[in-house]
Design a protein around this motif. Structure first.
Motif, PDB file in Angstrom:
ATOM      1  N   LYS A   1      82.445  11.382  67.230  1.00 23.81           N
ATOM      2  CA  LYS A   1      81.146  10.721  67.057  1.00 23.81           C
ATOM      3  C   LYS A   1      80.963   9.599  68.079  1.00 23.81           C
ATOM      4  CE  LYS A   1      80.757   7.643  63.766  1.00 23.81           C
ATOM      5  NZ  LYS A   1      80.533   6.411  64.549  1.00 23.81           N
ATOM      6  N   THR A   2      81.900   8.633  67.997  1.00 28.74           N
ATOM      7  CA  THR A   2      81.677   7.392  68.744  1.00 28.74           C
ATOM      8  C   THR A   2      81.709   7.631  70.249  1.00 28.74           C
ATOM      9  OG1 THR A   2      82.792   6.348  66.914  1.00 28.74           O
ATOM     10  CG2 THR A   2      82.399   4.985  68.849  1.00 28.74           C
TER      11      THR A   2
ATOM     12  N   ASP B   1      87.151  -2.407  75.192  1.00 26.69           N
ATOM     13  CA  ASP B   1      86.614  -1.590  74.113  1.00 26.69           C
ATOM     14  C   ASP B   1      85.309  -2.186  73.574  1.00 26.69           C
ATOM     15  OD1 ASP B   1      86.131  -0.237  71.802  1.00 26.69           O
ATOM     16  OD2 ASP B   1      88.092  -0.557  70.890  1.00 26.69           O
TER      17      ASP B   1
ATOM     18  N   GLU C   1      85.425  -3.990  70.210  1.00 23.15           N
ATOM     19  CA  GLU C   1      86.020  -5.323  70.281  1.00 23.15           C
ATOM     20  C   GLU C   1      85.067  -6.293  70.967  1.00 23.15           C
ATOM     21  OE1 GLU C   1      89.941  -4.832  71.933  1.00 23.15           O
ATOM     22  OE2 GLU C   1      90.604  -3.875  70.074  1.00 23.15           O
TER      23      GLU C   1
ATOM     24  N   PHE D   1      96.410  -0.920  68.316  1.00 22.46           N
ATOM     25  CA  PHE D   1      95.530  -0.022  67.549  1.00 22.46           C
ATOM     26  C   PHE D   1      95.879   1.413  67.909  1.00 22.46           C
ATOM     27  CE2 PHE D   1      91.804   2.730  67.399  1.00 22.46           C
ATOM     28  CZ  PHE D   1      91.378   2.532  66.093  1.00 22.46           C
TER      29      PHE D   1
ATOM     30  N   SER E   1      94.596   5.544  66.624  1.00 25.75           N
ATOM     31  CA  SER E   1      93.654   6.276  65.766  1.00 25.75           C
ATOM     32  C   SER E   1      94.329   6.698  64.478  1.00 25.75           C
ATOM     33  CB  SER E   1      93.115   7.493  66.499  1.00 25.75           C
ATOM     34  OG  SER E   1      92.300   7.057  67.535  1.00 25.75           O
TER      35      SER E   1
ATOM     36  N   LYS F   1      92.567  -6.668  62.452  1.00 26.28           N
ATOM     37  CA  LYS F   1      91.247  -6.094  62.199  1.00 26.28           C
ATOM     38  C   LYS F   1      91.406  -4.575  62.157  1.00 26.28           C
ATOM     39  CE  LYS F   1      89.089  -5.599  66.774  1.00 26.28           C
ATOM     40  NZ  LYS F   1      90.261  -5.246  67.500  1.00 26.28           N
ATOM     41  N   GLY F   2      90.519  -3.931  61.390  1.00 30.17           N
ATOM     42  CA  GLY F   2      90.655  -2.483  61.289  1.00 30.17           C
ATOM     43  C   GLY F   2      89.660  -1.901  60.311  1.00 30.17           C
ATOM     44  N   ALA F   3      89.833  -0.606  60.061  1.00 30.55           N
ATOM     45  CA  ALA F   3      88.951   0.073  59.117  1.00 30.55           C
ATOM     46  C   ALA F   3      89.111  -0.591  57.750  1.00 30.55           C
ATOM     47  CB  ALA F   3      89.347   1.543  59.037  1.00 30.55           C
TER      48      ALA F   3
ATOM     49  N   ARG G   1      78.811   1.071  61.586  1.00 29.93           N
ATOM     50  CA  ARG G   1      80.264   1.218  61.738  1.00 29.93           C
ATOM     51  C   ARG G   1      80.890  -0.032  61.131  1.00 29.93           C
ATOM     52  NH1 ARG G   1      83.661   3.742  65.356  1.00 29.93           N
ATOM     53  NH2 ARG G   1      85.072   2.456  66.603  1.00 29.93           N
ATOM     54  N   THR G   2      81.878   0.124  60.275  1.00 29.45           N
ATOM     55  CA  THR G   2      82.417  -1.055  59.576  1.00 29.45           C
ATOM     56  C   THR G   2      83.827  -1.394  60.040  1.00 29.45           C
ATOM     57  OG1 THR G   2      83.058   0.457  57.822  1.00 29.45           O
ATOM     58  CG2 THR G   2      81.051  -0.826  57.473  1.00 29.45           C
ATOM     59  N   LEU G   3      84.065  -2.684  60.154  1.00 32.42           N
ATOM     60  CA  LEU G   3      85.388  -3.194  60.509  1.00 32.42           C
ATOM     61  C   LEU G   3      85.636  -4.457  59.704  1.00 32.42           C
ATOM     62  CD1 LEU G   3      85.419  -1.566  63.413  1.00 32.42           C
ATOM     63  CD2 LEU G   3      86.853  -3.489  64.027  1.00 32.42           C
TER      64      LEU G   3
ATOM     65  N   THR H   1      85.458  12.618  63.086  1.00 32.86           N
ATOM     66  CA  THR H   1      85.480  11.218  63.509  1.00 32.86           C
ATOM     67  C   THR H   1      86.503  10.403  62.730  1.00 32.86           C
ATOM     68  OG1 THR H   1      84.154   9.213  63.672  1.00 32.86           O
ATOM     69  CG2 THR H   1      83.519  10.756  61.956  1.00 32.86           C
ATOM     70  N   GLY H   2      86.923   9.328  63.343  1.00 35.43           N
ATOM     71  CA  GLY H   2      87.831   8.403  62.657  1.00 35.43           C
ATOM     72  C   GLY H   2      87.050   7.432  61.795  1.00 35.43           C
ATOM     73  N   ASP H   3      85.721   7.481  61.898  1.00 31.39           N
ATOM     74  CA  ASP H   3      84.880   6.495  61.217  1.00 31.39           C
ATOM     75  C   ASP H   3      84.765   6.783  59.719  1.00 31.39           C
ATOM     76  OD1 ASP H   3      83.309   4.269  61.079  1.00 31.39           O
ATOM     77  OD2 ASP H   3      82.054   4.828  62.790  1.00 31.39           O
TER      78      ASP H   3
ATOM     79  N   ARG I   1      87.254   9.759  58.804  1.00 30.30           N
ATOM     80  CA  ARG I   1      88.544   9.091  58.617  1.00 30.30           C
ATOM     81  C   ARG I   1      89.712  10.050  58.839  1.00 30.30           C
ATOM     82  NH1 ARG I   1      86.988   4.602  59.350  1.00 30.30           N
ATOM     83  NH2 ARG I   1      86.704   2.990  57.787  1.00 30.30           N
TER      84      ARG I   1
HETATM   85  P1  ATP Z   1      85.481   8.863  66.852  1.00 27.73           P
HETATM   86  O1  ATP Z   1      86.719   9.536  66.355  1.00 27.73           O
HETATM   87  O2  ATP Z   1      84.264   9.586  66.530  1.00 27.73           O
HETATM   88  O3  ATP Z   1      85.538   8.461  68.281  1.00 27.73           O
HETATM   89  P2  ATP Z   1      86.013   6.224  65.943  1.00 27.73           P
HETATM   90  O4  ATP Z   1      86.013   5.578  67.263  1.00 27.73           O
HETATM   91  O5  ATP Z   1      85.351   5.484  64.845  1.00 27.73           O
HETATM   92  O6  ATP Z   1      85.327   7.587  65.938  1.00 27.73           O
HETATM   93  P3  ATP Z   1      88.743   5.654  65.742  1.00 27.73           P
HETATM   94  O7  ATP Z   1      88.782   5.099  67.109  1.00 27.73           O
HETATM   95  O8  ATP Z   1      89.887   6.466  65.245  1.00 27.73           O
HETATM   96  O9  ATP Z   1      87.497   6.545  65.550  1.00 27.73           O
HETATM   97  O10 ATP Z   1      88.462   4.443  64.759  1.00 27.73           O
HETATM   98  C1  ATP Z   1      88.586   4.595  63.371  1.00 27.73           C
HETATM   99  C2  ATP Z   1      88.246   3.313  62.693  1.00 27.73           C
HETATM  100  O11 ATP Z   1      89.150   2.306  63.126  1.00 27.73           O
HETATM  101  C3  ATP Z   1      86.853   2.773  63.015  1.00 27.73           C
HETATM  102  O12 ATP Z   1      85.902   3.264  62.122  1.00 27.73           O
HETATM  103  C4  ATP Z   1      87.033   1.294  62.851  1.00 27.73           C
HETATM  104  O13 ATP Z   1      86.873   0.903  61.524  1.00 27.73           O
HETATM  105  C5  ATP Z   1      88.482   1.079  63.253  1.00 27.73           C
HETATM  106  N1  ATP Z   1      88.582   0.631  64.639  1.00 27.73           N
HETATM  107  C6  ATP Z   1      88.056   1.204  65.720  1.00 27.73           C
HETATM  108  N2  ATP Z   1      88.365   0.525  66.821  1.00 27.73           N
HETATM  109  C7  ATP Z   1      89.121  -0.503  66.440  1.00 27.73           C
HETATM  110  C8  ATP Z   1      89.786  -1.572  67.124  1.00 27.73           C
HETATM  111  N3  ATP Z   1      89.712  -1.698  68.432  1.00 27.73           N
HETATM  112  N4  ATP Z   1      90.475  -2.461  66.382  1.00 27.73           N
HETATM  113  C9  ATP Z   1      90.566  -2.316  65.059  1.00 27.73           C
HETATM  114  N5  ATP Z   1      89.971  -1.359  64.363  1.00 27.73           N
HETATM  115  C10 ATP Z   1      89.265  -0.431  65.036  1.00 27.73           C
END
Ligand code: ATP
Length: 946
Positions: free
Chosen positions: A350-351, A428, A431, A459, A461, A484-486, A527-529, A586-588, A635
């Protein structure tokens, strides 16, 4: 210690046994500034490029000679040689014009083939340049990224996650560095690296202070000094194994070669039949007569065997791939063009792919309340607003300051002001969003010197969170862990929560409120963090890694808007229309993911998503069922992607899958078309993928599929053209022999008169084969390309219907040509009164013109030739050239002599044109029938639904 290895390149022997200072001194480098550009330049010219190639590049003449490497051409040249020898032996005989003309035509054909081959090679080489690997280095004290083949010994190599190691290097620093060395040692697990000098000799796999060319950084970061390049590297030592990778032959090329082989046999049988029949039925007076018949047979074989097919095919594929590269889809292998044309599912991130990755924090949620952060965070090209513009924020609670400041400190992005005063985010975008929002706070700015970052827990995935260890110099040098994170992941690491200036236990109620906040934000497609922290005890340091991330104090959650790219929704509609399923992985957060998927038309409202946790509960059979209907996976970790690809492929799907991180590489390799992100993708993913998306944009994938389908379509067009035209030539001669009596092709003594001469057949082949076929290969794509279902990988490129068309059109061509000869000659079905030379010239001209008409018709299987008649100017150029050459052969006396032709009158030209146009009328009628039939079938289908 420095030595010259066998290939003449310098390298440092056993660098792992030395300390870094000694090596750096020996290499005249510097651990901070690296080499100077001048030093690097000198070393590049001294040691050569950092490449593994051992086999010399073949010279151009090699390819020119290869054009003659064809048994039929040998046969033709032998026949020509015999003709010349007999001419030399018998004095006073006429010049063997035929032999000379045939030699010239064979040479011209070889030259054409050579040009085609070198052009397609050049196109493929240009693509290789686009996909070359790059490395980060420090030279003159500046960090930059250069093509890996320019690395020199002594360069400082900067390593980060996902990098492909460009040369052997001795590590100077290593931060949680883990390297995948399977390509070298066979070890499938990533191995940890450090900068510690080793004291005793150890095997390659245990040289923990070295990184090696061809391996990949799985995690962490590092800095090394290059100790060996090219063939002097450990990979170079086994390069003889790598260097023998055979030239890639795509399934389509294989199929076409097979068709070519089959046709060759058929043509040889017919040509032999013709030769034997003519020799038996005609009175032979001399060796010359035998030779002439033999020459005709061999020329027929040379002209009708589509020996040029593979060359035209690679040229068309290479041109297509070049066009795709201009459209930002870089294809690494020609075979992927075919696979793209058959893609039935696209699994996309997605992202950044569906969305713009222009992240702006819009909302914050903390225990003390909600804040809307206003002001646009991003201008187009990643720039943020000017410092003077208003930056506003709602009522600021102390948690908000902590939340945004904590988020900024726990990241690696930076804001840099440009010369024109605008600011850009480096790093990023997620960030960067924290940094921008922090600047909008109506709170006392923090001094840059206040917080010192001393360690990072990176970080990934898989983890979906990261932490930084910082020292607060304005607060008794207090050491803090900021994470910080999901939100759902981070909350599991928290036991307390920040409320105002206080820290209270994270009760079930407070946890439920935090979860409700997240649901609300993600339900609005944000998008939530979340951010959390805790002070560290003096005994705790960064070496403990992830173990530190417990007992955290939850601060709050931000909602980041990441708008969809505007071109994505139409691309998804187009893909759906083309029978291609779109799956978002997506990881979201699942809510954010489903909202965006709904907005983009990937799923219908309420369709829901499966999460990584859901997938873990499904066995393979249940997953196989789930992938049939589920189109959003949220996720998920990269390992889930592999399972999804496998499940889809097991159902016969041809899967295109995107990826950017190093952990996506296995899924990309497993997918039919692994698509690596060009901007955000790591080197490792780029190497694993078959296609690189230069702009990271989903719409480009759909464009590439359209292009892939178009190329396959064009290949079918020129195959249809070439095969039916060659069929026309063979049938003309064959039917002339079989039906000689009926159409009056017999001499006074009852012998067979051939309708065409050897030179004429070769001429037709020369002027009507390659140029129109190539022009057809770059024909503009038909309108209905994306309304058809994907081609099944098992489908043959030439199906029964196409073979039927080839035969019928060939037959019409032959009949038109033979009837013209009959028309002009006395006797036969229609009695004429022209000479044999004139009749042959007319028959020969009809065949050429019929092939040109056929060029217009072959552009579509069922649409009228009049649709987009003038769309392909190259085709018209080829037709004009062939017509001009044919006029020259008919009206220019030197060519009359060479090809045994005579001038035609205007009315005879009219007759030829009318006869040749039979191909056009026949094709139009045939297509009309097909369209009517198709229409009936569609109406039938519709009726069944009502
Ligand atoms: P996609 O897989 O579609 O690219 P994505 O970028 O959201 O989506 P990930 O990069 O795996 O997937 O991120 C998963 C989750 O981790 C995000 O939804 C967010 O909450 C958290 N996240 C993403 N980037 C960071 C970061 N730099 N630091 C901390 N948490 C992060």
């Amino acid at each position: 210690m420095s030595k010259i290895d066998g290939s003449g390149k310098r390298c440092i022997a056993a660098a792992y046994l030395e300390d870094v200072e000694t090596i750096v001194r020996e290499l005249d480098s510097d651990t901070r500034a690296g080499l100077s550009s001048a030093q690097a330049q000198l070393r590049l010219s001294r040691d050569g490029a950092n490449e593994l190639r051992t086999q010399p590049v073949k010279p151009a003449w090699h390819y020119l000679l290869a054009q003659f490497r064809d048994p039929l051409v040998y046969l033709l040249l032998v026949a020509v040689a015999i003709t010349l020898v007999t001419w030399l032996l018998v004095e006073g005989r006429e010049w063997p014009v035929d032999a000379v003309v045939i030699t010239l035509i064979v040479l011209a054909n070889a030259l054409l083939g050579f040009i085609q081959e070198t052009r397609s090679q050049r196109a493929v080489a240009a693509l290789a340049k686009l996909t070359q690997t790059t490395s980060s280095i420090i030279r003159d004290g500046v960090l930059s990224r250069i093509p890996s083949h320019q690395l020199v010994i002594g360069d400082l190599l900067v390593l980060s996650e996902g990098d492909s190691v460009g040369a052997d290097a001795r590590l100077i620093q290593a931060n949680a560095l883990r390297v995948l060395e399977a390509s070298l040692t066979g070890e499938s697990e990533a191995v940890s690296k450090n900068a510690v000098r080793l004291r005793i000799e150890v095997p390659l796999a245990e040289r923990s202070n070295m990184v090696f060319k061809g391996t990949a950084i799985a995690q962490g970061s590092g800095l090394g000094v290059i100790t060996a390049i090219g063939m002097a590297t450990e990979l170079g030592a086994i390069a003889h194994l790598l260097d023998v990778t055979p030239e890639e032959v795509t399934p389509l090329q294989k199929e076409v070669r097979e068709i070519g082989r089959m046709l060759a046999i058929a043509v040889l049988v017919i040509a032999s039949f013709v030769v034997v029949a003519v020799l038996m039925l005609t009175q032979i007076h001399s060796v010359d007569d035998v030779l002439r018949v033999l020459l005709l047979g061999v020329s027929l074989a040379v002209a009708a065997v589509p020996e040029g097919l593979p060359a035209v095919l690679s040229l068309v594929l290479a041109f297509g791939v070049q066009r795709m590269a201009r459209n930002k889809a870089i294809i690494k292998q020609l075979s992927s063009v075919e696979t793209l044309g058959s893609a039935s599912v696209i699994c996309t991130d997605k992202t950044g792919t569906l969305t713009r990755s222009e992240m702006t924090i819009q909302q914050t949620r903390t225990a003390s309340g909600n804040v809307a952060v206003s002001g646009v965070g991003y201008a187009p090209q990643g720039q943020i607003h000017h410092q003077d513009q208003p930056m506003t924020c709602g009522p600021v609670h102390s948690e908000n300051v902590l939340l945004l400041r904590g988020g900024s400190l726990a990241g690696n992005a930076a804001l840099a002001q440009q010369e024109d005063g605008t600011w850009v985010i480096q790093g990023d975008p997620t960030e960067g969003a924290f940094l921008v929002a922090e600047r909008k706070l109506d709170a006392p700015p923090r001094s840059i010197e206040r917080f010192e970052r001393v360690a990072e827990i990176p970080f990934t995935s898989d983890r979906k969170m990261m932490s930084a260890l910082v020292i607060d110099h304005e607060h008794n040098d207090e050491r803090l862990l900021i994470s910080k994170g999901a939100p759902d992941v981070l909350l599991q690491h928290c036991t307390q929560v920040q409320v105002g200036m206080d820290v209270v236990p994270l009760t079930d109620d407070l946890r439920a409120k935090a979860v409700a906040d997240v649901n609300e934000l993600s339900g609005a497609a944000l998008r939530t963090l979340s951010v959390a922290y805790r002070p560290l005890a003096t005994s705790e340091d960064g070496a403990a890694g992830e173990a530190l991330e417990t007992g955290l104090i939850f601060i709050g959650t931000v909602g980041i808007i990441d708008p969809p790219r505007k071109e994505v929704a139409p691309a998804i509609t187009e893909a759906h229309r083309a029978g291609i399923r779109i799956i978002m992985i997506t990881g979201d957060h699942p809510r954010t993911a489903t909202r965006i998927a709904e907005d983009l038309g990937i799923i219908q409202a309420g369709a829901g998503a499966l999460t990584g946790a859901d997938l873990d509960k499904l066995d393979d059979a249940a997953l196989a069922e789930a992938v049939k209907s589920n189109s959003v996976y949220a996720r998920v970790a990269p390992s889930h992607k592999l399972r999804i690809v496998d499940a889809l492929q097991a159902q016969g799907h041809v899967v295109a899958m995107t990826g950017d991180g190093v952990n996506d590489a296995p899924a990309l390799k497993s997918a039919n078309i692994g698509i690596a992100m060009g901007i955000t993708g790591t080197e490792v993913t780029k190497q694993a993928g078959k296609m690189i998306l230069a702009d990271d944009n989903f719409a480009t994938i759909v464009l590439a599929i359209r292009e892939g389908r178009g190329i396959l379509d064009n290949i079918r067009k020129f195959l249809r053209y070439l095969l039916s035209s060659n069929m026309g030539e063979v049938l003309t001669v064959f039917l002339a022999v079989v039906g000689a009596g009926v159409i009056g092709l017999v001499d006074e003594k009852g012998g067979i008169i051939l309708p065409l001469l050897a030179t004429q057949i070769l001429w037709i082949n020369l002027i009507t084969d390659a140029a129109p076929a190539i022009a057809m290969g770059i024909d503009p794509h038909s309108e209905d390309l994306m309304t058809r279902s994907p081609r099944r990988p098992t489908d043959r490129i030439i199906d029964a219907r196409m073979w039927g068309g080839v035969l019928q059109v060939g037959l019409v061509m032959a009949l038109a040509s033979l009837l013209t000869v009959d028309w002009m000659l006395p006797g036969g079905l229609i009695a004429g009164n022209e000479s044999l030379v004139e009749a042959r010239t007319a028959g020969f001209t009809v065949l050429v013109l019929a092939q040109l008409f056929n060029a217009l018709c072959a552009r579509s299987e069922s649409a009228s030739a009049l649709v987009g008649l003038f769309a392909n100017r190259w085709l018209w150029g080829a037709i004009a050239l062939a017509t001009a050459l044919q006029i020259a052969v008919v009206h220019w006396s030197p060519l009359n002599k060479a090809f045994d032709t005579s001038a035609l009158t205007l009315s005879q030209w009219g007759l030829c044109l009318a006869m040749a146009s039979a191909v056009f009328w026949f094709s139009e009628l045939r297509k009309l029938g097909m369209r009517l039939h198709q229409g009936k079938a569609i109406r039938h289908q519709k009726l069944r639904f009502f």
